[in-house]
Design an enzyme around this catalytic site. Structure first.
Site, mmCIF file in Angstrom:
data_model
loop_
_atom_site.group_PDB
_atom_site.id
_atom_site.type_symbol
_atom_site.label_atom_id
_atom_site.label_comp_id
_atom_site.label_asym_id
_atom_site.label_seq_id
_atom_site.Cartn_x
_atom_site.Cartn_y
_atom_site.Cartn_z
ATOM 1 N N GLN A 1 0.822 -1.215 0.000
ATOM 2 C CA GLN A 1 0.000 0.000 0.000
ATOM 3 C C GLN A 1 0.858 1.268 0.000
ATOM 4 O OE1 GLN A 1 -3.186 0.680 -0.446
ATOM 5 N NE2 GLN A 1 -3.693 -1.469 -0.783
ATOM 6 N N SER A 2 1.988 1.220 -0.680
ATOM 7 C CA SER A 2 2.898 2.359 -0.695
ATOM 8 C C SER A 2 2.275 3.592 -1.362
ATOM 9 C CB SER A 2 4.171 1.968 -1.452
ATOM 10 O OG SER A 2 4.940 3.116 -1.748
ATOM 11 N N ASN A 3 2.269 4.695 -0.621
ATOM 12 C CA ASN A 3 1.827 5.972 -1.195
ATOM 13 C C ASN A 3 2.894 6.518 -2.125
ATOM 14 O OD1 ASN A 3 -0.613 6.233 0.486
ATOM 15 N ND2 ASN A 3 0.890 6.345 2.151
#
Ligand code: PLP
Length: 321
Positions: A71-73
């Site tokens: 879920q890397s921004n």
């Protein structure tokens, strides 16, 4: 000024958090809205990418490669920047390819990124391999580090401090989520370079203090050099709080849920489950404990991350509300 491409929506607003300040009976709270930096839901990586994209373009690259958590921004914002400026984008993500992508992964897909799935242990190796394969295939890759945290990325937060000083809030404390350390290192350099009075307090979302402090100390020295400054920051001068790690990185618990609810229901502001939820939970606890005092002016620096609110893995916890 270091070269950048201008695409962030700057300056981001600073707003008072009046109802939350009253509720907590504590400091005068403000929020700096780096969730509003633009670029596919914004966040702190947009500022860094302005500088990193300028460097990538200058190098003649055609493909951006970076890595992160599922879920890397940072990966989502890199994919958006790549699309905007006509680069291809390869993301090395830690996890299994999801059957039904949600949250940031869904957005990565919409933004046209290619995925390479890996494990934490193999991540660095896969990233190197992706870079070499791209070179061999004439895709002219440019490597963007984890979290965009090299001096070129971090210097964005040095200028963000200049921006904050012009907004004349003069906080006693700046509180925010810290992880790969670029945001904090940039801010520390900005404090010295532009003369900010307030203290800079990072709430760790994953790393132990010594690792973070070593990283931030090195990075702030290197970032200062970019500006022609000489800066040596000792580990003890770098304020990181590691009391709020809970069940570990990206494990959302009660404190994060409470913070997300309070910001949502008293201010209409959305935080995220991984970074800002944890940092805000830390700030709220530090107010309740009296570490942050009623006479203090405290600025919470919102760093973005809201797409993770829509990741399947947080749906059940968030629905406990
Ligand atoms: C990456 C990120 C951070 C941490 O910033 P670093 O510069 O890596 O320390 C904080 N909040 C959000 C939402 C992020 O995506």
């Amino acid at each position: 000024m270091i070269q950048k491409l201008s695409f962030a929506h700057l300056p981001t607003p600073v707003e008072p958090l009046e109802r939350l300040s009253t509720l907590l009976g504590g400091p005068k709270l403000f929020i700096k809205r780096d969730d509003q930096t633009g670029l596919a839901f914004g966040g702190n990586k947009t500022r860094k990418l302005e500088f990193l994209l300028a460097a990538a373009k200058k190098s003649g690259a055609r493909t951006l490669i970076t890595a992160g958590a599922i879920q890397s921004n940072h990966c989502r914002q890199t994919a958006a920047a790549a699309a905007r400026f006509g680069f291809e984008c390869i993301l090395v993500l830690v996890g299994d390819s999801p059957e039904h992508p949600s949250g940031n992964v869904l957005l990565d897909k919409l933004l046209g990124a290619e995925f390479i799935w890996t494990t934490q242990a193999l991540r660095d190796q896969k990233l190197k391999q992706a870079f070499e394969d791209s070179q061999a295939n004439d895709r002219v890759p440019y490597l963007i580090p984890y979290g965009g945290s090299n001096p070129t990325g971090a210097v964005a937060y040095t200028y963000a401090i200049e921006e904050l000083i012009k907004q004349q809030i003069d906080p006693d404390w700046i509180v925010f989520a810290t992880s790969s350390g670029g945001t904090q290192a940039g801010m520390i350099v900005g404090k010295h370079h532009f003369g900010l009075r307030g203290e800079i307090l990072g709430i760790s979302v994953d790393e132990p203090a010594s690792i973070l402090q070593d990283r931030i100390s090195d990075l702030s020295g290197e970032t200062a050099s970019l500006l022609g400054d000489q800066l040596v920051v000792q580990n003890e001068q770098i304020q990181v709080n590691t009391d709020y790690l809970g069940g570990g990185y990206a494990q959302m618990g009660e404190p994060e849920l409470e913070a997300i609810q309070l910001f949502a229901q008293y201010e209409g502001i959305l935080l995220d489950p991984v970074y800002t939820g944890r940092a805000a939970a830390g700030m709220i606890d530090l107010i309740r404990k009296g570490f942050l005092k009623p006479r203090d002016r405290v600025l919470f620096w919102h760093t973005g991350g809201m797409p993770a609110l829509f990741a399947d893995r947080y749906r059940d916890v968030l629905n406990q509300v």
